[in-house]
Each structure stands twice: as C-alpha cells, then as structure tokens.
Design a protein around this motif. Structure first.
Motif, mmCIF file in Angstrom:
data_model
loop_
_atom_site.group_PDB
_atom_site.id
_atom_site.type_symbol
_atom_site.label_atom_id
_atom_site.label_comp_id
_atom_site.label_asym_id
_atom_site.label_seq_id
_atom_site.Cartn_x
_atom_site.Cartn_y
_atom_site.Cartn_z
ATOM 1 N N SER A 80 0.833 -1.202 0.000
ATOM 2 C CA SER A 80 0.000 0.000 0.000
ATOM 3 C C SER A 80 0.869 1.254 0.000
ATOM 4 C CB SER A 80 -0.900 0.024 1.244
ATOM 5 O OG SER A 80 -1.367 -1.266 1.509
ATOM 6 N N ALA A 81 1.956 1.156 0.840
ATOM 7 C CA ALA A 81 2.845 2.314 0.927
ATOM 8 C C ALA A 81 3.540 2.581 -0.404
ATOM 9 C CB ALA A 81 3.892 2.064 2.017
ATOM 10 N N THR A 126 2.030 8.613 -8.114
ATOM 11 C CA THR A 126 0.938 9.605 -8.267
ATOM 12 C C THR A 126 0.478 9.738 -9.711
ATOM 13 O OG1 THR A 126 2.658 11.244 -8.447
ATOM 14 C CG2 THR A 126 1.591 10.981 -6.306
ATOM 15 N N ARG A 128 2.346 2.269 -3.167
ATOM 16 C CA ARG A 128 1.464 2.926 -4.122
ATOM 17 C C ARG A 128 1.441 4.447 -3.951
ATOM 18 N NH1 ARG A 128 -3.552 -0.150 -3.474
ATOM 19 N NH2 ARG A 128 -2.997 -2.149 -4.386
ATOM 20 N N ILE A 129 1.838 4.850 -2.745
ATOM 21 C CA ILE A 129 1.714 6.289 -2.454
ATOM 22 C C ILE A 129 2.506 7.153 -3.444
ATOM 23 C CG2 ILE A 129 2.182 8.074 -0.705
ATOM 24 C CD1 ILE A 129 1.559 5.875 1.384
ATOM 25 N N PRO A 130 3.832 6.797 -3.700
ATOM 26 C CA PRO A 130 4.586 7.661 -4.642
ATOM 27 C C PRO A 130 4.064 7.614 -6.085
ATOM 28 C CG PRO A 130 6.007 6.027 -3.562
ATOM 29 C CD PRO A 130 4.632 5.719 -3.191
#
Lengths: 626, 497
Positions: free
Chosen positions: A594-595, A601, A597-599
């Motif tokens: 999940s983390a 964008t 996926r954060i970058p």
C-alpha cells in the motif's frame, strides 16, 4: 584305577538324586532305606580301600581351573567317620520317620553325606567350596524339613543363609588365591608371600568360624535343631560335627602364614567352648542341649587348631562325632518311645508311659556311655582328646578350657541323671521288632567311643599322629590328665546333687542370677538378633523395591512426560508462533504494498523530484563511505 | 550356510503366513519343528567349528558399497555359544507355547521372526546389520507384549518400546560416530576392530563410547535405566519374557563386550571405573529389590538386573587391569560369556515357570500363593532346581560363570569383588525366601485341584534344565571355544599404552 576314589562321593550323590526325584513323584518309600544303607556300605568299603594307597588326582574342570582330590590319612579318617555316623543316623531315621517322608529325608541325608565325603577328600579350596555349598542346601532342606509349617520352613531358610554367609568367606579366599597363585591348591597357596595371604586367611577363618557355629554365629545350630525341627533335621547336627574344624586342619599351612590367625582361632574357640557350655547347661530340651553342646565342643576343636595341635583336633573331631552322634540317637530314641525330648517330661513322675517295673534298658546304658564320654570321664575318649587339646594351652586359655570342661561335665551329668532316673520304661533290645534299628546304630557308635580309648596306648597314638599332617603337640603329663579327669568326676557328682535338690524343671543353676540364666537359655539373644537382622534386611528391601517403582521409575517417566508436554506445548505455541509470524509478514508486505502505491501519483514532476531525491541520497551515501 | 541358519525362521514364518489360521496343529508343530531344526543346525555349527579366535562361517554380500554398508555375518567363539543358547531358549519357548491358543498364527509367526532377529544380532559383522536386527527385535517384542500380554500390556509395551528406542537412538549415534571416525568410512565391524578409529580421539571418542554405552546400558539393563524391564516382564506372556530376559538382555552385554570394549578400548580403559561402579550398584540394588518383591515374575525380573550386573562389573574390572593381568582379564571375559549363556537358560526357564504358575492360578502374587508343593510337587521341584541354579550353586552353569568373574575381579579390584559377593548372598536369600512363600507353608483351599506339569511343559523344563546342568558339570567344551575369542578382546584392550 585312581579314579575309583571319585565314586566315593559320587555314589551317594547319585543315590540322593534318585531318591529326591522319587520323592517328587511320591514314590521310593520302600526303596529309601535299603538303597541308602547299601550305598553307604559301598562308600565305606571304598574309602577304606582308598586309604591303602594315598594319592592325589587333578582333573581339568575347564581351562584354567582344575579340581584336585586327595586321599591321605586325614581324608580317610574323615570319610570312615562320616560313613559310620551316617549309618548310625539312618537307623534312627528309619525308626523315627513316617513312610511318606522317607525318600525325601534319606535323599537329603545322602546329599549331606556326599558333600561331607567330597569335602574330606579335597585337595583344593575350590572343591571344598563346592562341597560346602551342596552341604548348605541339604542342611536347609533338613532343618526346614516340615515345610508345611511356614515357620519351620523359614527357620530352615535362616540356617541356610547363615551357612551361605560362611561360604562367602571361602569364596573370597578361593578367588584371591586363584588370582594371586593361579591355583586353588593348598600347598601352592602356602608358598605365597605378601599381603594377599591375609585376605585369604581372613576368608578361611571367617568361613570356619561360621560353619563351626562359633560365637557369634552359633545360633544356626540352635535353629537347625530346635524343638519344632523334624527328626531328620536333628540328625544334621550329628553328621555335621565331622566337617567342623576340618577346613582349618586341611589349610593349616596357610593359616600359619598370618600371625594373627592362630591366636584369634584359639580364643574364639575357647570362648565359644565356655559360653556355649553355659548355654547348654540351662536348656530344657535334649536337642537344644545337644545343639549348644555341639557349638561348645566345636570350640574345643577350633581351639586345638589355634594351639597348633592338628592331631588333637582331628582326634577330637572323631571322638566327638561318635559320642555326640550317640547322644543325638539317644534323643531320637527317647522321642520315638516317649514322644518328647523335653527334660521336664522325661523327669516327670506322671506321664502315661511311667511304669513301676523299671528295667534299665540297653539304650539307656549306651546313652550313659556317651554322656560320660562327653563329660570327659576317664578312660573314655572324650577325656583323652580334651587332655590333648589342653596340653598346649597357655595360662589364661588353659583356665578357660578347664572351666569349659567342668561345665561340660555338669550338663552331661544333668542329662545323664535325668534320663537315668526317668520313670519312662524304655524297651529292652529286641532284634525282632522293626522299630528297633536305632539300638544297632547306638551300638555301632558306642563301639567307636570305646575304640577311642585305645589312644591311651602309646603305639596307637603315635601311629595316629603319623596319619595327620601338620604340627604335633606334646602329650599332657600324668598329673594334668588326672586333674582333668577329677574335674569331670566332680562335675558328675555336683550335677547329681543338683538333680536331687531340684528334680523338676525349670532348671536354675545355683549362684547364677536368674536373669543371666534366662539370657543363656535364650542363646544370649542371638536368635533375637538374627530375627531382627532378617526383619531389617527385609524391610530395607521393601523400601528399595518401593523406591524403584515410586521414585526411580516415576522420575524416568516424568522425564518422558516432560518431553511429551514440551512437544505438545511447542506444537501449540510453535504453531501459533509460526502462523503469527507468517501473518505478520504478510501484513507487513501488504502494508508495504500500500505504501509503495503512495509515490505512484502518475504526475511526471513528482517522479522527477523522487529521482533527484534518490540520486542525492545515493551521492551522500557514496561520499559517506569514501 | 550361515545365512540359511539366520533366515530360516524368517522364511518359514513368511510361508506360514499363507496358511489359514484355523490349522492350529500346523502352527504348533511348525514352531517346534523349525526351532528344533535350528538347535540341530547350531550343534552342527559346533561340529565344524575350529577352535581359534577368528571369524568362521563367514558370508559376505555387497549391499551399499558407497556408504560402506555390507551384509556380512559370521561366527566366532563368543557368538557361537550365544547363538546356540538362543536356539535352545526359542525351542523351549515354542514347546512351552504348545498350549497357546489365542491368535496362534500371529504368535508363532512373530516368534519365528523374532528368532531371526535375535540370531542376527549375534551373527552380524556389520554395524548397520547389527543395528537393523537390534531394532527389529524390539519391534517384534513390542507386538508380542502388546498382543498377548496381561492386563496392563498396552502401557508396558509402549514403555518398553519408547524406553528401549531411546537406547537404540543413542546406539545409532554411537555407530555413526564410529563410522565417521574410521579412516575407511566403513561400518564393517572387523575393519573397525582392526583399525581402532577412536585411538587418540580425546573427547570425541569418549562421547561416542557414552552414546554406545547408554544404548547398551538400557538394553542390559543396568541401574538406573532398568525401570522398563519389570513392567515389560510382568505384562509379557511367559514365552515372551523368557526370550526378553534370556536373549534380548544379552544383546546389551554382548554389545558392551564386542562394540564398547572392542571398538573403543582406550575410552573403555579410561572410564572403566564408572562401568565397574554401575555394575556393582546393579548387583546390590538388583538383589535387594528382588528380595523385596511381592510377585514371582517381578522377582525374576529383578534378579536379571543382578545377574547382568556381574558381567558389567567384570568388564569394568577388565578395563582397570594392568597389562600384567592378562590371564585374569581373559578369565573375566570368558566368564561373562558363560554368564550370558547360563542366564539365558536359567532365567528363560524361570520365566516359563512363571507362565505355568499363572496359567494355573491367574496370579503372580506371593500373598495369594503358598504351600503349593503339596499339589504340584514336580513343578515345585523344577522351580527349586532352577532357583538354586540361578543363585549359583555348584553343578549348575551360573557357578562356572560367576567363579570366573569373581576370581578375575577380586584379583584386579579386591574390594569391588568382595562387595559384589554380597549380591550372591542376597540373591540367594531373595530366591529362598520368596520361593518358600509360593511352595511352602499353609495352602489355600482354592488350589487343591491344581494340576502338575503337563507333558509338553515337562519337556520344555527338561530341555533347559539339562542344558544348564551340562554346562555346570562339564563346561570345558564351552570354555575352550570361548577362550580364544576372549583372548582376542583382551589383546585389543591391552594394546593401549
């Protein structure tokens, strides 16, 4: 032909095995007596024949151990004595035994005889050990003969255990001798020097003292011959007297090597002779008197060995065998006709067998002869051998021996007077009746006693001494002999006075406090000590047995259970643990996913910024390390 | 030829599997016949045996050469008497089992399988083959206890299996240790014996001996790892107990002698005093606990611990001896092998007697018995003979064995030998006192109609009795065979500087 001597013990043992098997099959009632007497007579003939040419044979039993047998003067004397005594004993057994018990009792008596014969022709300690172990088995079965009564059976077991304890001493001697000398041969052992000889001697002395019922082991004889013992059991005493000090006479060469052994034996013998004579004085049953007396008389034999006078010891063994055998036979003779060997019963005026018309039977006369010989009345053999034993004694030991002799004549006199004045009418000699074989046995033994008097003739005593190996003691002087004879006469007179004063039992001895009398009557409490010891060992063994099950086994099991529990626990915890770990890792990975996926964008400038940041970090990283 | 001897019972057992279980007679007689044939075969082996220290009747087949494992069997002067004793005890057990009815087919087949494994242990010349037979014998014995045992058989059987398996594992570790230390990387016993791989190996060698020793000690058994034995014996069927005590226990002492002493001589000498003390404790403890037992079968079980203790004591003393007492060492080793034979025959017989008693009374408890000599005199007589033989009366096999062990041990370590003699004394007391409780004294009315020995029971008893009497009276033919082999072991242990 030299192997013919092996048949001397072999025949009786084979006959014994046949009779014992027959006894198990409930047969052999008629066979027992003729077979035993036949075998005995053959053995007697063979041992006389063998005595003509002394020899020694060594048989390889198994590498490297050989059995050696030796026929010499000593062996022949012992064998002839043993055979004669046993013949006499079998007559009494024939009269006194019910038919059902015959095969078994005769079987064990022959086994005892065979062991005694084997013991007497031993040339090595090993053969002696073997014969003694066989002897112990026979005595166990004879003294616990009435096995239907568990008390009697246990008595037999205790006797056996004491005898086996004695055997262990010999076992040690045998083992040490073999490891040091490489042989069991007595002459070879006597050549050794060094410390080991003390261990060998200690084993021999321990064995001899135990087997001869010396203090403090005298009790086994009392147990073997107690009131409840069967008639055949009482006869063991008569048979066993021949094997008493024999070991010591045989192994004298070894005993001499240890300085402490002879004085120890002399004192043990002297003390036993004295104390057990006192015990015999206060007994109430003929058998118990004779049992205590046997221990006491063996004391004289041991003392003779301790004083270094072998010929006297052997003469004592033979003479004692004859008169003690006759006394035992007399005891069973009275038992057969009156049903009791209690002195109070014999002395009583009111028993059913009393008869006004009193005749002195030949049985009574023969019994008296033996009692007089035991007392040491001149010129009977008992007197001569006692003289010979005491001839070498030094002061203190001499006085002890004299006292023992005096007390012996007191109890012998007591025995004589009670039987003599008994109102019981013993039957006169009748050859026709079947029940009267005992008389013949008694006659045989009384001839032996009278023949012993021949030792007074110098020629006879000299040729006797040539037969016995080992050192000789000087003969006592005429004064000394007269003194011992006088003491015996005095004892007989005093005992008559006592008898008149206190005709009825219980017997108390003047000048001796009753507490001491009671103690003497109870064999100095040796019986209690023995019982206590047995009880203590049994209870200890129960504790050990419980320890084995409840502590040792439980401990082992608890270790096993601990493993099982640990396994279970680890199965449970471990499973949770691994599952937790796996779950945790998955969780972490999914979080990381999940983390990650954060970058992402989707915006280009964001990616550039990230690239620059990573590059800068990389440069810093490189610079840091270079 | 030796392999025929070894596998004959096994193959016969396989054939018997094909026969339907209802033919009771076939199974009964097959067991007696095959084991009888084995006894004859063993006697035949005696005829062809030359007296020397070497291995004879050898059979070698390559099996897994890459790992150094081969099928190699053969006989020397130590294994021949043991193998013969095994055959005799099995024959007696089969004769005794003539009266067996419950699941007879499986019973006979399992015993036949067991015979092969027992013979295999004594014949094996390869450590893996040795281990294989060793473990298989455990498993067959486990099933015998489990299927034909008494009330608490499950618990006893599992305890037996797990306890002795722990021992087996320890033994396996030791065997692998020996393998790894050997230069040739071989499980071949003769090669290892010749090479002595543990020489100068220090700590590792000691640990290997420890592992081996634990395995053998549990099997023997010695104090304090003996506690599996009494329940296993008490619950096992009589013939099973006879085999267990008569033969399986010998595997432990045989292992001590052949593998422990032979393959780790240096370490054996170093720790000999430990072994000797364990033997001494086993002797005294076994005798005392035997005296305090309440049941006939447990009594015999504990006397086994005492009797095996003499062997352990003696072998310990061998290690303590200096090189000068070579003759005494040989004497002890020969005595130990004789003791194994004697104990197999005598104790085998005593266990068969417990079975005969149980069949008649349904109990082993002294408390409920007593005075039985009235109704079963022949049985009582035979038991008495076995008992006096067991406590070492001259004329019976145990005396010959114990005389050698004691003469040797007292010569090497006097105090230990003399203390151990107390065990001889106490064990006699244990037998005399406890057997009198069964056969002497007052009798309960319920035993009034008890039957004496049946013919087949008599034959089994006579077979064993005669065997141990022959050994006891004229042992030379036996000793002559054992001696060269024990001399060889003495030489191994004495080559250590």
């Amino acid at each position: 032909m030299s192997f013919i001597i092996l048949t001397i013990p072999l025949l009786p043992i084979i006959a014994a095995i046949i009779l014992l098997i027959a006894a198990l099959l409930q047969r052999g009632k008629k066979l027992a007596f003729p077979l035993s007497i036949g075998v005995l007579i053959i053995s007697l003939g063979l041992s006389i024949y063998a005595s003509l040419n002394p020899l020694q044979i060594d048989l390889l039993w198994f590498e490297p151990i050989s059995l050696s047998f030796k026929i010499d003067g000593l062996a022949s004397i012992m064998q002839v004595t043993a055979c004669l005594i046993t013949i006499a004993v079998l007559t009494a057994a024939h009269d006194g035994l019910s038919k059902q018990n015959r095969a078994r009792s005769f079987g064990f008596m022959l086994m005892l005889l065979a062991a005694a014969l084997l013991a007497s022709m031993t040339g090595s300690l090993l053969v002696l050990l073997i014969s003694w172990e066989i002897m112990a088995i026979a005595i166990w079965q004879l003294s616990g003969f009435l096995w239907q009564n568990s008390q009697v059976a246990n008595n037999g077991a205790k006797v056996f255990m004491l005898l086996r304890l004695g055997d262990m001493g010999l076992y040690v001697a045998v083992a040490v001798a073999f490891s040091v000398v490489g042989s069991f041969d007595i002459a070879a052992i006597a050549q050794t020097s060094g410390q080991d000889i003390h261990l060998i001697t200690a084993g021999l002395v321990f064995s001899a003292v135990t087997k001869s019922a010396q203090l403090p082991f005298s009790i086994w004889l009392g147990r073997a011959l107690n009131e409840k013992a069967h008639i055949s059991g009482t006869l063991t005493g008569a048979l066993l007297v021949v094997s008493g000090g024999y070991l010591l006479v045989r192994s004298f060469e070894i005993l001499e090597l240890a300085a402490w052994a002879l004085p120890l034996l002399a004192w043990t013998g002297g003390l036993t002779a004295f104390i057990m004579a006192l015990v015999a004085l206060v007994q109430k049953d003929i058998r118990q008197i004779l049992a205590a007396s046997s221990a006491s008389q063996k004391g004289f034999i041991i003392m003779a060995v301790g004083l270094g006078s072998m010929s006297a010891a052997v003469a004592f063994i033979v003479a004692h065998a004859a008169y003690k055998g006759l006394l035992f036979l007399g005891g069973s003779y009275f038992q057969i006709y009156s049903g009791s060997t209690q002195l109070s019963y014999l002395a009583s005026d009111e028993n059913e067998l009393s008869n006004k018309k009193k005749t002195k039977s030949i049985g009574l006369i023969l019994f008296s002869l033996a009692a007089f010989s035991l007392a040491g009345l001149p010129p009977l053999s008992g007197w001569i051998v006692k003289d010979d034993v005491l001839a070498e004694a030094t002061q203190a030991l001499y006085i002890l021996g004299m006292l023992a002799g005096f007390i012996t004549s007191l109890y012998a006199g007591r025995l004589f007077w009670i039987v003599y004045h008994s109102k019981i009418n013993f039957p006169t000699l009748k050859i026709s009746t079947n029940k009267n074989l005992t008389i013949w046995g008694m006659l045989l033994l009384s001839v032996m006693i009278l023949a012993g008097s021949a030792l007074l003739v110098p020629v006879v005593s000299e040729s006797w001494e040539t037969l016995i190996p080992g050192p000789k003691a000087p003969h006592p002087g005429i004064w000394q002999m007269s003194f011992i004879g006088l003491i015996a006469v005095a004892g007989l007179i005093i005992s008559r006075k006592w008898h008149q004063q206190r005709q009825l039992e219980p017997f108390t001895v003047p000048y001796i406090p009753s507490a001491i009398t009671t103690m003497l009557y109870n064999w100095l409490g040796m019986g209690k000590v023995l019982n206590g010891l047995v009880a203590a060992i049994l209870s200890a063994s129960r504790k050990f047995a419980n320890f084995d099950v409840y502590v040792l086994d439980k401990t082992t099991e608890s270790i096993a259970m601990f493993c099982v529990r640990t396994a279970n626990k680890s199965a449970k915890d471990g499973e949770n643990g691994i599952e937790g770990l796996v779950n945790g890792v998955t969780h972490l990975i999914s979080k990381a996913g999940s983390a990650a996926r954060i970058p992402q964008t989707g915006l280009l400038h964001n990616y550039y910024a990230q690239a620059v940041t990573v590059l800068c970090l990389f440069i810093i990283f490189i610079l840091w390390f270079t | 030829m030796i392999s025929i001897f070894l596998f004959l019972p096994f193959i016969a057992g396989l054939f018997l599997c094909l026969i339907p279980p209802k033919h009771l007679g076939v199974f009964r007689w097959a067991g007696i016949f095959i084991s009888g044939f084995q006894v004859l075969f063993a006697l035949f082996l005696w005829v062809g045996f030359r007296i020397s220290s070497g291995i004879q009747y050898e059979h070698f087949v390559k099996w897994v050469p890459a790992l150094g494992i081969n099928y190699r069997v053969g006989l020397d002067g130590i294994s021949l008497p043991l193998v013969t004793m095994t055959a005799i005890v099995f024959l007696a057990s089969f004769i005794y089992s003539y009266g067996q009815e419950k699941r007879l087919k499986e019973y006979i087949i399992l015993f036949l399988f067991l015979e092969t494994t027992c013979l295999g242990v004594f014949l094996a010349l390869d450590l893996i083959i040795f281990y294989l037979f060793w473990d298989l014998s455990l498993i067959f014995m486990f099933f015998i206890i489990l299927l034909w045992g008494h009330k608490n058989r499950r618990r006893a059987a599992f305890k037996f299996l797990i306890y002795t398996f722990v021992g087996s594992l320890s033994l396996l570790i030791g065997i692998i240790g020996l393998y790894l230390m050997s230069e040739a990387r071989s499980f071949d016993m003769l090669e290892i014996l010749a090479e002595n791989p543990l020489a100068g190996s220090g700590q590792t060698g000691s640990l290997i001996l420890l592992a081996l020793g634990i395995g053998f000690a549990i099997k023997t058994p010695t104090f304090p790892v003996h506690t599996w034995l009494p329940p296993a014996h008490v619950e096992a069927p009589a013939a099973g107990s006879a085999i267990l005590a008569g033969i399986l226990l010998k595997m432990g002492t045989y292992g001590f002698l052949r593998i422990g002493m032979g393959m780790a001589p240096e370490q054996w000498r170093e720790y000999a005093w430990v072994i000797m003390v364990i033997g001494l404790i086993s002797i005294l403890y076994g005798a005392l606990v035997a005296l305090g037992q309440r049941s006939f079968k447990a009594l015999i079980a504990y006397t086994s611990i005492n009797h095996m203790g003499y062997i352990v004591l003696g072998l310990g003393a061998v290690g303590l001896a200096g090189n000068a007492s070579e003759e005494l060492q040989t004497l002890i080793i020969t005595g130990s092998v004789t003791q194994m034979v004697a104990h197999g025959l005598v104790t085998g017989m005593l266990f068969l007697f417990t079975g005969m008693l149980y069949q008649r009374t349904g109990t082993y408890e002294f408390k409920r018995l007593g005075g039985l000599a009235r109704v079963v005199p022949v049985f009582a007589g035979f038991t008495a003979v076995a008992a006096v033989a067991s406590f070492g009366l001259p004329g019976f096999a145990h005396f010959v064995a114990e005389l050698q062990i004691f003469a040797g041990t007292i010569g090497i370590v006097p105090w230990a030998g003399i203390i151990a003699l107390l065990g001889v004394l106490i064990i006699a007391g244990a037998f005399v006192y406890n057997l009198q409780r069964i056969f002497f004294g007052a009798m309960d009315e319920e035993w009034r109609l008890m039957a004496d020995l049946k013919p087949y029971e008599l034959v089994a008893s006579l077979l064993l009795t005669l065997s141990f009497i022959i050994v006891g009276i004229y042992p030379n033919w036996l000793i002559k065979v054992i001696q060269p082999a024990s001399k060889a072991i003495t030489d191994i242990i004495n080559t250590i500087p």
